[in-house]
Design an enzyme around this catalytic site. Structure first.
Site, PDB file in Angstrom:
ATOM      1  N   ARG A   1     -33.647  -4.658  22.886  1.00 47.10           N
ATOM      2  CA  ARG A   1     -34.679  -3.624  22.848  1.00 47.10           C
ATOM      3  C   ARG A   1     -35.307  -3.533  21.452  1.00 47.10           C
ATOM      4  O   ARG A   1     -34.600  -3.295  20.469  1.00 47.10           O
ATOM      5  CB  ARG A   1     -34.028  -2.293  23.224  1.00 47.10           C
ATOM      6  CG  ARG A   1     -34.890  -1.074  23.004  1.00 47.10           C
ATOM      7  CD  ARG A   1     -35.890  -0.894  24.099  1.00 47.10           C
ATOM      8  NE  ARG A   1     -36.581   0.369  23.975  1.00 47.10           N
ATOM      9  CZ  ARG A   1     -37.704   0.645  24.604  1.00 47.10           C
ATOM     10  NH1 ARG A   1     -38.268  -0.253  25.401  1.00 47.10           N
ATOM     11  NH2 ARG A   1     -38.289   1.811  24.460  1.00 47.10           N
TER      12      ARG A   1
ATOM     13  N   GLU B   1      -5.973  13.147  39.892  1.00 47.00           N
ATOM     14  CA  GLU B   1      -4.581  12.896  39.456  1.00 47.00           C
ATOM     15  C   GLU B   1      -4.144  13.893  38.381  1.00 47.00           C
ATOM     16  O   GLU B   1      -3.411  13.567  37.455  1.00 47.00           O
ATOM     17  CB  GLU B   1      -4.385  11.441  39.035  1.00 47.00           C
ATOM     18  CG  GLU B   1      -4.655  10.541  40.224  1.00 47.00           C
ATOM     19  CD  GLU B   1      -3.812   9.307  40.323  1.00 47.00           C
ATOM     20  OE1 GLU B   1      -2.850   9.164  39.557  1.00 47.00           O
ATOM     21  OE2 GLU B   1      -4.110   8.489  41.199  1.00 47.00           O
TER      22      GLU B   1
ATOM     23  N   THR C   1      -6.085  17.516  36.589  1.00 43.95           N
ATOM     24  CA  THR C   1      -7.193  17.723  35.646  1.00 43.95           C
ATOM     25  C   THR C   1      -6.675  17.517  34.221  1.00 43.95           C
ATOM     26  O   THR C   1      -5.465  17.585  33.973  1.00 43.95           O
ATOM     27  CB  THR C   1      -7.733  19.168  35.741  1.00 43.95           C
ATOM     28  OG1 THR C   1      -6.658  20.056  35.360  1.00 43.95           O
ATOM     29  CG2 THR C   1      -8.216  19.507  37.142  1.00 43.95           C
TER      30      THR C   1
HETATM   31  N1  CAA Z   1       9.283  13.747  37.268  1.00 45.63           N
HETATM   32  C1  CAA Z   1      10.311  14.214  38.014  1.00 45.63           C
HETATM   33  N2  CAA Z   1      10.490  15.536  38.265  1.00 45.63           N
HETATM   34  C2  CAA Z   1       9.619  16.390  37.734  1.00 45.63           C
HETATM   35  C3  CAA Z   1       8.517  15.967  36.946  1.00 45.63           C
HETATM   36  C4  CAA Z   1       8.385  14.594  36.710  1.00 45.63           C
HETATM   37  N3  CAA Z   1       7.388  14.124  35.975  1.00 45.63           N
HETATM   38  N4  CAA Z   1       7.810  17.036  36.570  1.00 45.63           N
HETATM   39  C5  CAA Z   1       8.424  18.114  37.089  1.00 45.63           C
HETATM   40  N5  CAA Z   1       9.523  17.709  37.789  1.00 45.63           N
HETATM   41  C6  CAA Z   1      10.500  18.551  38.464  1.00 45.63           C
HETATM   42  C7  CAA Z   1      11.063  19.580  37.483  1.00 45.63           C
HETATM   43  O1  CAA Z   1      12.157  19.049  36.767  1.00 45.63           O
HETATM   44  C8  CAA Z   1      11.490  20.705  38.398  1.00 45.63           C
HETATM   45  O2  CAA Z   1      12.724  20.358  38.974  1.00 45.63           O
HETATM   46  P1  CAA Z   1      13.883  21.470  39.232  1.00 45.63           P
HETATM   47  O3  CAA Z   1      13.410  22.309  40.365  1.00 45.63           O
HETATM   48  O4  CAA Z   1      15.084  20.669  39.586  1.00 45.63           O
HETATM   49  O5  CAA Z   1      14.020  22.252  37.962  1.00 45.63           O
HETATM   50  C9  CAA Z   1      10.429  20.649  39.506  1.00 45.63           C
HETATM   51  O6  CAA Z   1       9.867  19.337  39.479  1.00 45.63           O
HETATM   52  C10 CAA Z   1       9.328  21.674  39.311  1.00 45.63           C
HETATM   53  O7  CAA Z   1       8.786  21.438  38.031  1.00 45.63           O
HETATM   54  P2  CAA Z   1       7.812  22.488  37.309  1.00 45.63           P
HETATM   55  O8  CAA Z   1       8.501  23.828  37.290  1.00 45.63           O
HETATM   56  O9  CAA Z   1       7.388  21.897  36.022  1.00 45.63           O
HETATM   57  O10 CAA Z   1       6.630  22.539  38.349  1.00 45.63           O
HETATM   58  P3  CAA Z   1       5.295  23.405  38.361  1.00 45.63           P
HETATM   59  O11 CAA Z   1       5.152  24.033  39.689  1.00 45.63           O
HETATM   60  O12 CAA Z   1       5.231  24.269  37.139  1.00 45.63           O
HETATM   61  O13 CAA Z   1       4.149  22.264  38.303  1.00 45.63           O
HETATM   62  C11 CAA Z   1       2.630  20.720  37.301  1.00 45.63           C
HETATM   63  C12 CAA Z   1       4.046  21.357  37.322  1.00 45.63           C
HETATM   64  C13 CAA Z   1       2.728  19.683  36.195  1.00 45.63           C
HETATM   65  C14 CAA Z   1       1.544  21.718  36.960  1.00 45.63           C
HETATM   66  C15 CAA Z   1       2.355  20.033  38.661  1.00 45.63           C
HETATM   67  O14 CAA Z   1       2.129  20.985  39.671  1.00 45.63           O
HETATM   68  C16 CAA Z   1       1.170  19.099  38.606  1.00 45.63           C
HETATM   69  O15 CAA Z   1       1.292  17.954  38.164  1.00 45.63           O
HETATM   70  N6  CAA Z   1      -0.023  19.563  39.083  1.00 45.63           N
HETATM   71  C17 CAA Z   1      -1.178  18.694  39.216  1.00 45.63           C
HETATM   72  C18 CAA Z   1      -1.167  18.021  40.550  1.00 45.63           C
HETATM   73  C19 CAA Z   1      -1.921  16.736  40.548  1.00 45.63           C
HETATM   74  O16 CAA Z   1      -1.889  15.955  39.602  1.00 45.63           O
HETATM   75  N7  CAA Z   1      -2.580  16.461  41.654  1.00 45.63           N
HETATM   76  C20 CAA Z   1      -3.282  15.223  41.802  1.00 45.63           C
HETATM   77  C21 CAA Z   1      -3.362  14.842  43.235  1.00 45.63           C
HETATM   78  S1  CAA Z   1      -3.386  13.108  43.511  1.00 45.63           S
HETATM   79  C22 CAA Z   1      -4.947  12.573  43.248  1.00 45.63           C
HETATM   80  O17 CAA Z   1      -5.769  13.211  42.662  1.00 45.63           O
HETATM   81  C23 CAA Z   1      -5.148  11.187  43.723  1.00 45.63           C
HETATM   82  C24 CAA Z   1      -6.533  10.723  43.936  1.00 45.63           C
HETATM   83  O18 CAA Z   1      -7.356  11.288  44.606  1.00 45.63           O
HETATM   84  C25 CAA Z   1      -6.876   9.409  43.376  1.00 45.63           C
END
Ligand code: CAA
Length: 379
Positions: free
Chosen positions: A267, A363, A365
């Site tokens: 350009r 996956e 926000t």
């Molecule tokens: N690995 C294993 N276990 C885990 C973990 C991990 N990374 N993170 C949490 N846990 C376990 C915790 O140890 C806990 O276990 P216990 O009950 O034995 O103590 C349990 O899970 C609950 O954990 P939290 O109390 O931390 O859970 P929370 O309710 O506070 O939620 C959060 C945590 C990170 C906010 C979660 O809800 C989350 O990731 N939310 C976002 C959801 C998401 O990413 N959705 C995307 C959908 S898929 C998509 O978008 C695909 C597409 O279209 C392409």
């Protein structure tokens, strides 16, 4: 061994780079314009064994390495984000089987996902339970040798085309996240209605659907793991999958930078190529440097996954956060470099800017990624 792996990784990467340049790039604008699911690209990935990269060799795959997959996803995304998502979501739908499935479930289902004969989806989100995934209301009730699913899922990538959908549902509503269970649901099940969602800003050729379960019977043998294991499976899967969204973002940004560099050299304004102006050079330099920094982080997260490093969770969240914010900035700047031409769909950078936006949203926000990172840092 490490050298052999590196050679194999590079061979896969360069063959996918050629495939992307020769076969996918020419389709990208049409896929975006038509908004139709690109079955021809699905077939191309089947023919070229590209889906297999996500899966380990013992289950019919080619690699199973997160790092190798991220390089493949990046190459494809640099020409077409929708096509890259086909690969990332096949992995997303397969990982719950890999992490939570029995040996028999892995041997039955993973090879058909690795070959691409069957398409997978991952159904976690609901209309009122997106970031707060644990608040899901879909229920699964045991009934003899089956479970009966009732409820609905929202924003499910591949939702209306998938042969197998991993569905998370509560088997024990009083137990919160510990009452969530994962099921492998046949996409053609009676009692499952799939409603495609249209009108997306970007990744317009990808399939997004709402799923409605009304007394949908799922054989108990299709439960993944034990009752109550579902939330941990879901989170473990996202740890593995988020860097792939980072890789998709990187690819989108890299494609936009590549286009902007070529344009800036051609350009002419004020009697010389705009690439000769320092204002433009600084912008291009920032784009390149930011992408390279994001790439290092995506690769580091992938290495942590591949080696079973405890830091994989926060690195995955950091990689997705930084790479997607970088992609948004770089694609916006690429539109700026092209000026008026950047703003029309005769040139690809406006599509890339629209495609980049979703990587900050799905996956988890980027606000959720920050929560995950902060929680791990403070632990
Ligand atoms: N690995 C294993 N276990 C885990 C973990 C991990 N990374 N993170 C949490 N846990 C376990 C915790 O140890 C806990 O276990 P216990 O009950 O034995 O103590 C349990 O899970 C609950 O954990 P939290 O109390 O931390 O859970 P929370 O309710 O506070 O939620 C959060 C945590 C990170 C906010 C979660 O809800 C989350 O990731 N939310 C976002 C959801 C998401 O990413 N959705 C995307 C959908 S898929 C998509 O978008 C695909 C597409 O279209 C392409």
């Amino acid at each position: 061994m490490a050298v052999e792996l590196e050679v194999e990784r590079e061979a896969i990467r360069s063959s996918v780079r050629e495939l992307a340049r020769d076969r996918i790039a020419p389709r990208a604008a049409d896929i975006d314009r038509s908004g139709e699911y690109p079955w021809d690209i699905v077939q191309l990935f089947r023919d070229q064994d590209t889906y297999a990269v996500a899966f380990p060799p013992q289950y019919g795959g080619l690699s199973g390495s997160a790092l190798t997959l991220s390089q493949v996803v990046e190459e494809v995304a640099s020409v077409c984000a929708t096509s890259a998502l086909l690969l990332a979501v096949q992995a997303l739908g397969g990982y719950p089987i890999l992490l939570g499935g029995s040996e028999e479930q892995k041997r039955t289902h993973l090879p058909e996902l690795a070959s691409g004969r069957k398409i997978a989806a991952y159904a976690l989100s609901e209309a009122d339970a997106g970031s707060d995934a644990g608040a899901m209301r879909t229920r699964a009730r045991r009934d003899g040798e089956d479970y009966i699913l009732d409820g609905s899922k929202m924003w499910i990538t591949n939702g209306s085309v998938a042969d197998w959908i991993v569905v998370f549902a509560s088997t024990d509503p009083g137990a919160g996240t510990r009452g969530i269970t994962a099921f492998l649901v046949d996409g053609d099940s009676a009692g499952l209605e799939r409603r495609p969602i249209h009108g997306k800003l970007g990744i317009r050729g990808s399939d997004t659907a709402e799923l409605i379960f009304s007394s949908c019977r799922v054989p108990a043998e299709r439960r993944l793991g034990q009752e109550g294991d579902g939330f941990k499976i879901a989170m473990g899967v996202l740890d593995r999958s988020r860097p792939q969204i980072g890789a998709q973002a990187l690819g989108i940004g890299a494609g936009a930078l590549r286009y902007a560099l070529g344009y800036a050299k051609q350009r002419q304004q004020f009697g010389r190529p705009i690439a000769e102006f320092q204002g433009l050079q600084f912008m291009l330099a920032d784009m390149g440097a930011q992408l390279e920094a994001a790439r290092c982080l995506v690769h580091e997260a992938c290495r942590a996954i591949d080696s079973g490093d405890q830091r994989a969770t926060e690195l995955a969240a950091m990689a997705k956060l930084i790479a997607s914010d970088t992609a948004m900035k770089v694609t916006t700047d690429a539109v700026q470099v092209l000026g008026g031409y950047g703003y029309v769909n005769e040139f690809p950078v406006e599509r890339m800017m629209r495609d980049a936006k979703i990587t900050q949203i799905y996956e988890g926000t980027n606000q959720i990624q920050r929560l995950v990172i902060a929680k791990r840092l403070l632990a």
